[in-house]
Design a protein around this motif. Sequence first.
Motif, PDB file in Angstrom:
ATOM      1  N   ILE A 639       0.798  -1.281  -0.138  1.00  0.00           N
ATOM      2  CA  ILE A 639       0.000   0.163  -0.087  1.00  0.00           C
ATOM      3  C   ILE A 639       1.151   1.324   0.074  1.00  0.00           C
ATOM      4  CG2 ILE A 639      -1.771   1.373   1.314  1.00  0.00           C
ATOM      5  CD1 ILE A 639      -2.694  -1.392   2.222  1.00  0.00           C
ATOM      6  N   GLY A 640       1.773   1.355   1.029  1.00  0.00           N
ATOM      7  CA  GLY A 640       2.813   2.478   1.022  1.00  0.00           C
ATOM      8  C   GLY A 640       3.546   2.483  -0.435  1.00  0.00           C
ATOM      9  N   LEU A 641       3.944   1.459  -1.055  1.00  0.00           N
ATOM     10  CA  LEU A 641       4.841   1.719  -2.512  1.00  0.00           C
ATOM     11  C   LEU A 641       3.607   2.309  -3.300  1.00  0.00           C
ATOM     12  CD1 LEU A 641       7.677   0.645  -2.613  1.00  0.00           C
ATOM     13  CD2 LEU A 641       6.582  -1.000  -4.126  1.00  0.00           C
ATOM     14  N   ALA A 642       2.561   1.517  -3.478  1.00  0.00           N
ATOM     15  CA  ALA A 642       1.486   2.002  -4.403  1.00  0.00           C
ATOM     16  C   ALA A 642       0.900   3.434  -4.308  1.00  0.00           C
ATOM     17  CB  ALA A 642       0.101   0.924  -4.338  1.00  0.00           C
ATOM     18  N   SER A 643       0.480   3.722  -2.910  1.00  0.00           N
ATOM     19  CA  SER A 643      -0.004   5.148  -2.782  1.00  0.00           C
ATOM     20  C   SER A 643       1.217   6.210  -3.441  1.00  0.00           C
ATOM     21  CB  SER A 643      -0.369   5.431  -1.355  1.00  0.00           C
ATOM     22  OG  SER A 643      -0.258   4.420  -0.805  1.00  0.00           O
ATOM     23  N   HIS A 644       2.500   5.833  -2.967  1.00  0.00           N
ATOM     24  CA  HIS A 644       3.429   6.807  -3.324  1.00  0.00           C
ATOM     25  C   HIS A 644       3.812   6.912  -4.864  1.00  0.00           C
ATOM     26  CE1 HIS A 644       6.625   9.041  -1.733  1.00  0.00           C
ATOM     27  NE2 HIS A 644       7.467   8.490  -2.627  1.00  0.00           N
ATOM     28  N   GLU A 645       3.455   5.644  -5.465  1.00  0.00           N
ATOM     29  CA  GLU A 645       3.639   5.806  -6.890  1.00  0.00           C
ATOM     30  C   GLU A 645       2.390   6.491  -7.423  1.00  0.00           C
ATOM     31  OE1 GLU A 645       6.325   4.660  -8.892  1.00  0.00           O
ATOM     32  OE2 GLU A 645       7.127   4.340  -6.673  1.00  0.00           O
ATOM     33  N   LEU A 646       1.343   6.234  -6.847  1.00  0.00           N
ATOM     34  CA  LEU A 646       0.127   6.724  -7.490  1.00  0.00           C
ATOM     35  C   LEU A 646       0.194   8.406  -7.118  1.00  0.00           C
ATOM     36  CD1 LEU A 646      -2.617   4.347  -6.390  1.00  0.00           C
ATOM     37  CD2 LEU A 646      -2.014   4.774  -8.707  1.00  0.00           C
ATOM     38  N   GLN A 680     -12.639  14.980  -8.844  1.00  0.00           N
ATOM     39  CA  GLN A 680     -12.527  13.628  -8.456  1.00  0.00           C
ATOM     40  C   GLN A 680     -10.936  13.448  -7.922  1.00  0.00           C
ATOM     41  OE1 GLN A 680     -14.648  11.408  -8.538  1.00  0.00           O
ATOM     42  NE2 GLN A 680     -16.389  12.780  -8.843  1.00  0.00           N
ATOM     43  N   VAL A 681     -10.206  14.284  -8.823  1.00  0.00           N
ATOM     44  CA  VAL A 681      -8.594  14.146  -8.742  1.00  0.00           C
ATOM     45  C   VAL A 681      -8.467  14.510  -7.091  1.00  0.00           C
ATOM     46  CG1 VAL A 681      -6.683  15.075  -8.973  1.00  0.00           C
ATOM     47  CG2 VAL A 681      -7.896  14.474 -10.976  1.00  0.00           C
ATOM     48  N   GLY A 682      -9.135  15.326  -6.778  1.00  0.00           N
ATOM     49  CA  GLY A 682      -8.923  15.970  -5.293  1.00  0.00           C
ATOM     50  C   GLY A 682      -9.302  14.870  -4.501  1.00  0.00           C
ATOM     51  N   LYS A 683     -10.607  14.021  -4.684  1.00  0.00           N
ATOM     52  CA  LYS A 683     -10.997  12.949  -3.861  1.00  0.00           C
ATOM     53  C   LYS A 683      -9.790  11.856  -3.880  1.00  0.00           C
ATOM     54  CE  LYS A 683     -15.902  12.783  -3.641  1.00  0.00           C
ATOM     55  NZ  LYS A 683     -17.005  12.363  -4.011  1.00  0.00           N
ATOM     56  N   LEU A 684      -9.202  11.559  -5.155  1.00  0.00           N
ATOM     57  CA  LEU A 684      -8.442  10.471  -5.380  1.00  0.00           C
ATOM     58  C   LEU A 684      -7.036  10.898  -4.461  1.00  0.00           C
ATOM     59  CD1 LEU A 684      -8.476   7.939  -6.867  1.00  0.00           C
ATOM     60  CD2 LEU A 684      -7.296   8.903  -8.763  1.00  0.00           C
ATOM     61  N   THR A 685      -6.530  12.179  -4.657  1.00  0.00           N
ATOM     62  CA  THR A 685      -5.519  12.498  -3.622  1.00  0.00           C
ATOM     63  C   THR A 685      -5.615  12.327  -2.313  1.00  0.00           C
ATOM     64  OG1 THR A 685      -5.312  14.434  -5.486  1.00  0.00           O
ATOM     65  CG2 THR A 685      -4.050  14.660  -3.401  1.00  0.00           C
ATOM     66  N   SER A 686      -6.923  12.667  -1.743  1.00  0.00           N
ATOM     67  CA  SER A 686      -6.986  12.565  -0.324  1.00  0.00           C
ATOM     68  C   SER A 686      -6.989  11.005  -0.059  1.00  0.00           C
ATOM     69  CB  SER A 686      -8.224  13.487   0.061  1.00  0.00           C
ATOM     70  OG  SER A 686      -9.481  12.345   0.285  1.00  0.00           O
ATOM     71  N   LEU A 687      -7.686  10.333  -0.943  1.00  0.00           N
ATOM     72  CA  LEU A 687      -7.587   8.809  -0.452  1.00  0.00           C
ATOM     73  C   LEU A 687      -6.112   8.404  -0.593  1.00  0.00           C
ATOM     74  CD1 LEU A 687     -10.563   7.211  -2.779  1.00  0.00           C
ATOM     75  CD2 LEU A 687     -10.069   6.760  -0.528  1.00  0.00           C
ATOM     76  N   ILE A 688      -5.269   8.777  -1.554  1.00  0.00           N
ATOM     77  CA  ILE A 688      -3.999   8.331  -1.538  1.00  0.00           C
ATOM     78  C   ILE A 688      -3.159   8.779  -0.527  1.00  0.00           C
ATOM     79  CG2 ILE A 688      -1.911   8.375  -2.920  1.00  0.00           C
ATOM     80  CD1 ILE A 688      -3.631   8.205  -5.470  1.00  0.00           C
ATOM     81  N   SER A 689      -3.568  10.056  -0.143  1.00  0.00           N
ATOM     82  CA  SER A 689      -2.760  10.569   0.883  1.00  0.00           C
ATOM     83  C   SER A 689      -3.411   9.979   2.186  1.00  0.00           C
ATOM     84  CB  SER A 689      -2.970  12.040   1.115  1.00  0.00           C
ATOM     85  OG  SER A 689      -4.022  12.518   2.131  1.00  0.00           O
ATOM     86  N   ASP A 690      -4.685   9.610   2.474  1.00  0.00           N
ATOM     87  CA  ASP A 690      -4.912   8.796   3.550  1.00  0.00           C
ATOM     88  C   ASP A 690      -4.156   7.440   3.741  1.00  0.00           C
ATOM     89  OD1 ASP A 690      -6.747  10.603   4.626  1.00  0.00           O
ATOM     90  OD2 ASP A 690      -8.524   9.468   4.085  1.00  0.00           O
ATOM     91  N   LEU A 691      -4.260   6.870   2.584  1.00  0.00           N
ATOM     92  CA  LEU A 691      -3.273   5.425   2.561  1.00  0.00           C
ATOM     93  C   LEU A 691      -1.963   5.648   2.795  1.00  0.00           C
ATOM     94  CD1 LEU A 691      -4.986   3.751  -0.997  1.00  0.00           C
ATOM     95  CD2 LEU A 691      -4.864   2.959   1.672  1.00  0.00           C
ATOM     96  N   LEU A 692      -1.500   6.726   2.469  1.00  0.00           N
ATOM     97  CA  LEU A 692      -0.193   6.875   2.909  1.00  0.00           C
ATOM     98  C   LEU A 692       0.203   7.272   4.224  1.00  0.00           C
ATOM     99  CD1 LEU A 692       1.589   9.140  -0.154  1.00  0.00           C
ATOM    100  CD2 LEU A 692       2.580   7.157   1.070  1.00  0.00           C
ATOM    101  N   LEU A 817     -12.952   3.191   2.682  1.00  0.00           N
ATOM    102  CA  LEU A 817     -12.140   2.322   2.850  1.00  0.00           C
ATOM    103  C   LEU A 817     -11.796   1.910   4.246  1.00  0.00           C
ATOM    104  CD1 LEU A 817      -8.826   4.071   0.743  1.00  0.00           C
ATOM    105  CD2 LEU A 817     -10.416   2.073   0.192  1.00  0.00           C
ATOM    106  N   GLY A 818     -12.529   2.518   5.138  1.00  0.00           N
ATOM    107  CA  GLY A 818     -12.232   2.183   6.733  1.00  0.00           C
ATOM    108  C   GLY A 818     -11.124   2.432   7.270  1.00  0.00           C
TER     109      GLY A 818
END
Length: 854
Positions: A639-646, A680-692, A817-818
């Motif tokens: 997850i860490g790797l993927a979010s970083h890459e995304l 949408q990109v904002g949402k995606l960014t916040s999702l990825i930043s949450d994952l990070l 995502l919980g």
Amino acid sequence: MTDDIQADIAAVSQIPLINTLLDVICETTGMRFAAVARVTDTKWVTCATKDLINFGLKPGDELPLTTTICDEIRQSHQMVVIDDVALDKDYKDHHTPAMYGLKSYISIPIFRRGNEFFGTLCAIDPEPKMLNNPRVIGMFTLFAELIAFHLDTAEKQNKSESELVREQKIVRLQQIYNKDLALANEKLAATQKQQEELLKQLTSANAKLQQAIETGNMGTWSIDPVSYEVTMSEYIRELFGFPSEGAISVAQILETIDPAYQEALATILSHAMLQRKDSDIEYPIKNIQTGERNWVRATGRLFFDEEDNITVYSGVLMDITNRKRDEDKQAMLAAIIESSEDAIVSKTLDGIITSWNNSAERMFGFREHEAVGKHISIIIPDDRLAEETQIISKVRNSERVEHFETMRRAKAGNEVPLSLTVSPIRNEKGDVIGASKIARDISRQKEAEERLQSYAEHMEILNTIGQTISADLDTQGILQKVTDATTQLTGAAFGAFFHNLVNDKGESYTLYTLSGAPREAFEKFGMPRNTKVFAPTFSGDAIVRVDDITKDPRYGKNKPHKGMPDGHLPVVSYLAVPVRSKNGEVIGGLFFGHPKAAMFKKEHEQLAAGVAAQAAVALDNAKLYGEIKVLNAKKDEFIGLASHELKTPLTGINGYLQIIERSMPADDRNKNFIKKALAQVGKLTSLISDLLDVSKIQTGKLPLSYAKFDLSTILTEVSDMMQQSHITHQIELHYNKKSIHINADQQRIEQVLINLITNAIKYSPGAGKVIINAELIGEKVKVSVRDFGIGIDKDQHDRIFSRFYRVENLAAHMSGLGIGLYISHEIIERHKGKMWVDSELGKGSTFTFELPVG
Ligand code: ADP
């Protein structure tokens, strides 16, 4: 001196004028000593004397016979007369005159009746005298005859006197005899009377006997010794079913008798007749008319005439059926008592044992002869003696004591648990005279109860152990808990758990834990090897339980130690239980030891096996948990790797979209699409930043930059911003202080607030309101976000703060995502604060966090 001579002296002295005679002799002859002498063939005894010369003889005195001349006179029956010894030719040399100094001498024999020589009448003098003349001799002869006459007369008189006495005696004896005779007659009369009385009594007794015979269950019989014909009374005839008249033969009687007894009766009869023996026999008969069976007893006596011939053989026969039945019943009862599994004992009211059956012998160890006559207290433990008094007092009141559970003491001293039933024993009058006791050994029942109890306890222990170890997901922890618990449960002095594992490189290794012994006690010996003792455990074949392992044939077979190495724990009792996983694979073994022999029992084996099974499950779980942990770590890494890459391409997209938007004319129809794409990109960014963030939290790398700021301001800004983008809900904000300054990472606190408000809106569709409340209480600020939505079930309250956890069956539009609450909770905790939820399903939720102020 003999009695006769004494009597003769007395007789002479009683002659009247004897002294006068002697005086006359002396005076007329001039002799100065005169005497009457009794002369026998042995003696010369003086009877009477006249002594004028002090010759010295008195009546009764003796002279030696041979010194006298009288002895010669006794023999010759001739008188001797000497006028002067010196002139006498016969006596001048005689020893007597010389001896006694006499010169003159005269001695005349005295003859009793029948010419019997008595003695002499004699006189002497030391001087010569004129004696030898007819006058002197005549006088002496006359006097001698007189003396003899007197003696004879006196004797005659004496004789007639004794005859008279004899006759008188006879008369007296006759009188005594007559008296005795009268007495004897009297006695005879009394005896006769007694005999008559006895006869009377005998007759009456006979009459009574006859009566008894006639009225009782008895009859008389007799057998003629010549014809062998049997005569019997009516009673016997009826009993046997014989006709009332006519002769009966012995053979007929034998026919009625049970065949088993025929021979015995025939033998008895022949013994009576031939060996003359009286008889007494009991036998069963069958009535030849009715077929009725009865038991009889026949006693017989033989009577003889004067020549000793048998005159008659007769006796009495009685019906003893009832007695036999009683006896049978009693025998049966006795047999039942003897064969009973229960101890049956009877005793008097004083507690003295009167009967004691086989089971009592078995149960208490006392033989019948050791117990009967003794007091029941021989089997009562001292602390239960009062119990006996209570039981006896109940029995006295005719009460029964039933199934009373107690303890009794056997001869060997061991206590036997019993169930007692005590009943009163009564005599025919119904009075209680004793007690019967039935005692059932309930050792087995007690044992079963105890086993059940211990089984239940074991189950409970196993359950508790199961719960504790299953909650533990750490292998080493499980091993230690299991080792400690089983060592304690089995009572072992030391216990060990060897657990075989395979690491991720596929290499096998062994973990072990110890209880009751320090680790050093094992370390120097290395791991147990596959020896004969250990093999059954590591191959999982069976449990090994040995009372003394040092005597076990499997022991001591391996080099170099050939048994336990020096310094090894002193194991004598040995118990080893294999531990198998769910798939049957042996994952280890539990080993227990004790320095004393035979310490481990079947139940210990079962307990250890039970714990081993639980341990296997717990170890399986721990293993799975370990595997999950590894997978989780891999997932986090990904997850860490993927979010970083995304994140990088997304930042690019966002920048490009903004450039496009700015370069578009204001009325461009497509400008709206660009705006939506940016959102949408904002949402995606916040999702990825949450994952990070999640991955940073996991790796402990979530950075916080602390700064002082006013929380009230932030609350106002965030609620305003949220209100703008969410028109479905009215966002109310309340706070009790205009400014609440805190030292925190402002951006992260904003992130928490946004998260809570977003959730409040998302999970309360149609509710229309969200209330934010901020309170400064002392050193703390408490912020809560309340909604009126779907709410959360109580049992979910803790879990919703975990990573990737979402309540199940949420509506489709409530996607996520919980991880929001997980990150928020982490941020608050990192700020040394607290976060929690109050919620009820269907009524809404309040999420609150608390932070230190300042
Ligand atoms: P997400 O909302 O992305 O699923 P969160 O970590 O924010 O993840 O929330 C976790 C879960 O908690 C949610 O999936 C939801 O089931 C529950 N939850 C969070 N906030 C609320 C709320 N205000 N009302 C009801 N349920 C909520």
